[in-house]
Scaffold this motif. Structure first.
Motif, PDB file in Angstrom:
ATOM      1  N   ALA A  49       0.830  -1.210   0.000  1.00 35.85           N
ATOM      2  CA  ALA A  49       0.000   0.000   0.000  1.00 35.85           C
ATOM      3  C   ALA A  49       0.862   1.256   0.000  1.00 35.85           C
ATOM      4  N   VAL A  50       1.977   1.210   0.741  1.00 35.07           N
ATOM      5  CA  VAL A  50       2.904   2.351   0.756  1.00 35.07           C
ATOM      6  C   VAL A  50       3.480   2.575  -0.638  1.00 35.07           C
ATOM      7  N   LEU A  51       3.917   1.502  -1.280  1.00 33.54           N
ATOM      8  CA  LEU A  51       4.541   1.629  -2.597  1.00 33.54           C
ATOM      9  C   LEU A  51       3.539   2.032  -3.672  1.00 33.54           C
ATOM     10  N   SER A  52       2.278   1.639  -3.494  1.00 33.85           N
ATOM     11  CA  SER A  52       1.251   2.020  -4.473  1.00 33.85           C
ATOM     12  C   SER A  52       0.792   3.457  -4.269  1.00 33.85           C
ATOM     13  N   LYS A  53       1.235   4.062  -3.115  1.00 36.01           N
ATOM     14  CA  LYS A  53       0.849   5.433  -2.759  1.00 36.01           C
ATOM     15  C   LYS A  53      -0.672   5.574  -2.764  1.00 36.01           C
ATOM     16  N   SER A  54      -1.296   4.549  -2.166  1.00 36.36           N
ATOM     17  CA  SER A  54      -2.754   4.494  -2.093  1.00 36.36           C
ATOM     18  C   SER A  54      -3.308   5.688  -1.322  1.00 36.36           C
ATOM     19  N   VAL A  55      -4.328   6.324  -1.863  1.00 38.01           N
ATOM     20  CA  VAL A  55      -4.929   7.525  -1.276  1.00 38.01           C
ATOM     21  C   VAL A  55      -6.399   7.268  -0.968  1.00 38.01           C
ATOM     22  N   ASP A  56      -6.832   7.658   0.230  1.00 45.69           N
ATOM     23  CA  ASP A  56      -8.242   7.554   0.603  1.00 45.69           C
ATOM     24  C   ASP A  56      -9.033   8.575  -0.209  1.00 45.69           C
ATOM     25  N   PRO A  57     -10.056   8.137  -0.948  1.00 41.50           N
ATOM     26  CA  PRO A  57     -10.806   9.071  -1.801  1.00 41.50           C
ATOM     27  C   PRO A  57     -11.543  10.160  -1.027  1.00 41.50           C
ATOM     28  N   LYS A  58     -11.828   9.909   0.256  1.00 38.97           N
ATOM     29  CA  LYS A  58     -12.551  10.900   1.053  1.00 38.97           C
ATOM     30  C   LYS A  58     -11.616  11.934   1.665  1.00 38.97           C
ATOM     31  N   THR A  59     -10.558  11.441   2.322  1.00 34.16           N
ATOM     32  CA  THR A  59      -9.645  12.352   3.017  1.00 34.16           C
ATOM     33  C   THR A  59      -8.516  12.854   2.126  1.00 34.16           C
ATOM     34  N   GLN A 116       9.467   7.426  -3.057  1.00 30.03           N
ATOM     35  CA  GLN A 116       9.001   8.393  -4.055  1.00 30.03           C
ATOM     36  C   GLN A 116       9.467   8.025  -5.458  1.00 30.03           C
ATOM     37  N   ASP A 117      10.630   7.385  -5.549  1.00 28.43           N
ATOM     38  CA  ASP A 117      11.176   6.997  -6.853  1.00 28.43           C
ATOM     39  C   ASP A 117      10.605   5.679  -7.365  1.00 28.43           C
ATOM     40  N   MET A 118       9.840   4.972  -6.519  1.00 26.33           N
ATOM     41  CA  MET A 118       9.337   3.644  -6.874  1.00 26.33           C
ATOM     42  C   MET A 118       7.885   3.709  -7.326  1.00 26.33           C
ATOM     43  N   THR A 119       7.565   2.933  -8.358  1.00 26.90           N
ATOM     44  CA  THR A 119       6.192   2.770  -8.820  1.00 26.90           C
ATOM     45  C   THR A 119       5.836   1.291  -8.731  1.00 26.90           C
ATOM     46  N   LEU A 120       4.780   0.986  -8.016  1.00 25.07           N
ATOM     47  CA  LEU A 120       4.368  -0.406  -7.873  1.00 25.07           C
ATOM     48  C   LEU A 120       3.631  -0.848  -9.134  1.00 25.07           C
ATOM     49  N   LEU A 121       4.160  -1.870  -9.802  1.00 32.43           N
ATOM     50  CA  LEU A 121       3.537  -2.396 -11.019  1.00 32.43           C
ATOM     51  C   LEU A 121       2.632  -3.580 -10.725  1.00 32.43           C
ATOM     52  N   GLY A 122       2.921  -4.293  -9.650  1.00 30.29           N
ATOM     53  CA  GLY A 122       2.099  -5.449  -9.299  1.00 30.29           C
ATOM     54  C   GLY A 122       2.524  -6.030  -7.970  1.00 30.29           C
ATOM     55  N   SER A 123       1.562  -6.581  -7.219  1.00 28.71           N
ATOM     56  CA  SER A 123       1.836  -7.210  -5.932  1.00 28.71           C
ATOM     57  C   SER A 123       1.281  -8.636  -5.949  1.00 28.71           C
ATOM     58  N   GLU A 124       2.039  -9.576  -5.385  1.00 28.25           N
ATOM     59  CA  GLU A 124       1.672 -10.997  -5.404  1.00 28.25           C
ATOM     60  C   GLU A 124       1.354 -11.440  -6.829  1.00 28.25           C
ATOM     61  N   VAL A 125       2.289 -11.187  -7.705  1.00 25.53           N
ATOM     62  CA  VAL A 125       2.137 -11.496  -9.130  1.00 25.53           C
ATOM     63  C   VAL A 125       2.311 -12.999  -9.348  1.00 25.53           C
ATOM     64  N   GLU A 126       1.288 -13.641  -9.899  1.00 29.11           N
ATOM     65  CA  GLU A 126       1.300 -15.090 -10.072  1.00 29.11           C
ATOM     66  C   GLU A 126       1.545 -15.475 -11.529  1.00 29.11           C
ATOM     67  N   ASN A 143       6.495  -8.344  -5.080  1.00 26.87           N
ATOM     68  CA  ASN A 143       6.162  -7.104  -5.788  1.00 26.87           C
ATOM     69  C   ASN A 143       7.019  -6.968  -7.046  1.00 26.87           C
ATOM     70  N   ILE A 144       6.470  -6.285  -8.022  1.00 27.88           N
ATOM     71  CA  ILE A 144       7.266  -5.829  -9.161  1.00 27.88           C
ATOM     72  C   ILE A 144       7.152  -4.311  -9.182  1.00 27.88           C
ATOM     73  N   VAL A 145       8.301  -3.644  -9.184  1.00 31.79           N
ATOM     74  CA  VAL A 145       8.310  -2.186  -9.113  1.00 31.79           C
ATOM     75  C   VAL A 145       9.131  -1.618 -10.268  1.00 31.79           C
ATOM     76  N   ARG A 146       8.919  -0.357 -10.519  1.00 28.61           N
ATOM     77  CA  ARG A 146       9.746   0.359 -11.498  1.00 28.61           C
ATOM     78  C   ARG A 146      10.498   1.454 -10.756  1.00 28.61           C
ATOM     79  N   VAL A 147      11.809   1.499 -10.951  1.00 30.48           N
ATOM     80  CA  VAL A 147      12.656   2.532 -10.360  1.00 30.48           C
ATOM     81  C   VAL A 147      13.504   3.117 -11.483  1.00 30.48           C
ATOM     82  N   ARG A 148      13.245   4.381 -11.797  1.00 29.10           N
ATOM     83  CA  ARG A 148      14.007   5.068 -12.852  1.00 29.10           C
ATOM     84  C   ARG A 148      14.074   4.235 -14.136  1.00 29.10           C
TER      85      ARG A 148
END
Length: 325
Positions: A49-59, A116-126, A143-148
């Motif tokens: 969730a941290v890597l996906s930079k998940s945001v609460d739609p309300k707050t 901040q430099d990481m983008t989450l591309l997928g979690s628990e990728v099967e 996880n699969i992430v993209r960094v630069r």
């Protein structure tokens, strides 16, 4: 249906074929309450969730802590439903909501710039590969992430200690090598370019209990003390990240191991085909193999079989895996 195998079943086979027989074929395995597994799963969800930079739609605020708390509540409810826990175990389980929160907050503070430099591309990728011999090999990447602009396999581990021996084994970890090479085999147009092996140490401090002169430490006070502990650990490192371009185990070695073991598995038809290596009964586990009673103390007697419960075998869903040939 063909044989479905994974890194863990390969490791069981290589450890002791009789262990594999009881655990994977007969489905006999001791089930016990395992708090470290719960902590690992909760931290993994929170970190994703941290890597996906998940945001609460309300707050409009990052809600990784809330996501992790929900995961913890589900894990807690499942543990209480499945096991009979002692008061001490239940108290320790209840504290994990704060322990895991402290671990995540400390990680986010330590690696804020990296995140901040990481983008989450997928979690628990099967994924799955048809080995062509009536066996299917399945994988699940953390996880699969993209960094630069680099696509990276991000393996997350939680551990009690980060020792020199632990660090030394990272680049030759069979699971990491298997996931790296087989991902690139299944998805040749979306290859992973590097590995990031990310280790987080579980805290060694505990919430202070009540004494004659002092009340029990509040959960809030414990959380603050936990943050300080992660800044200044009492004895050793609490974080370790290692990045490398390729695992120490080659693609050829991984595929050779998988093919040879799968062929041996498929040739084994009776109990006698599953040779038992007695050298591993104590040496590999450090104490006793989890199937020790079945092998050494009365065999498959009714009394011994009552010590075990049957677990459902792993099922690979066609809806969420890629199949390579």
């Amino acid at each position: 249906m063909g044989l479905h195998i994974s890194v863990s079943s390969i490791q069981d086979w290589m450890t002791c074929k009789r262990l594999y027989y009881y655990k994977r074929i007969m489905k006999y395995e001791k089930t016990s309450y395992n708090l470290p597994f719960i902590v690992g799963r909760v931290v993994h969800e929170g970190l994703a969730a941290v890597l996906s930079k998940s945001v609460d739609p309300k707050t409009k605020k990052l809600n990784a802590i809330e996501i992790m708390s929900e995961t913890y509540k589900k894990e807690r409810a499942a543990a209480i439903k499945e096991y009979v826990l002692s008061p001490e175990q239940l108290e320790e389980l209840n504290m994990q909501e704060f322990v895991t929160k402290g671990m995540l907050l400390a990680y986010r503070t330590k690696y804020g710039k990296m995140i901040q430099d990481m983008t989450l591309l997928g979690s628990e990728v099967e994924g799955a590969i048809d080995l062509g011999n009536s066996a299917i090999f399945v994988i699940k990447l953390d996880n699969i992430v993209r960094v630069r602009n680099k696509k990276i396999l991000h393996e997350v581990k939680t551990t009690k200690e980060i020792t020199p021996d632990y660090v030394k084994r990272i680049q030759t970890d069979l699971q990491t090598a298997t996931y790296f090479h087989l991902h690139n085999y299944i998805w040749p147009d979306e290859k992973i370019e590097e590995v990031m092996y990310d280790v987080i140490r579980k805290p060694s401090i505990r919430r202070k209990k009540a004494s004659k002169n002092k009340p029990a430490e509040s959960k809030e006070a414990f959380l603050l003390r936990l943050q300080e502990w992660y800044k200044k650990p009492d004895d050793m490192s609490v974080f370790h990240i290692e990045r490398f371009k390729r695992p120490g185990i080659t693609e050829e070695a991984v595929i050779n191991t998988i093919m040879k073991v799968s062929e041996e598995m498929l040739r084994s038809k009776t109990k006698e085909d599953y040779y038992q290596d007695f050298d591993h009964c104590h040496s590999y586990y450090g104490s006793r193999c989890p199937m020790y009673e079945l092998c050494h103390q009365g065999g498959e007697s009714k009394e011994n079989l009552l010590l075990y419960t049957i677990r459902k075998s792993y099922h690979v869903s066609k809806d969420n895996v890629g199949v390579g040939k």
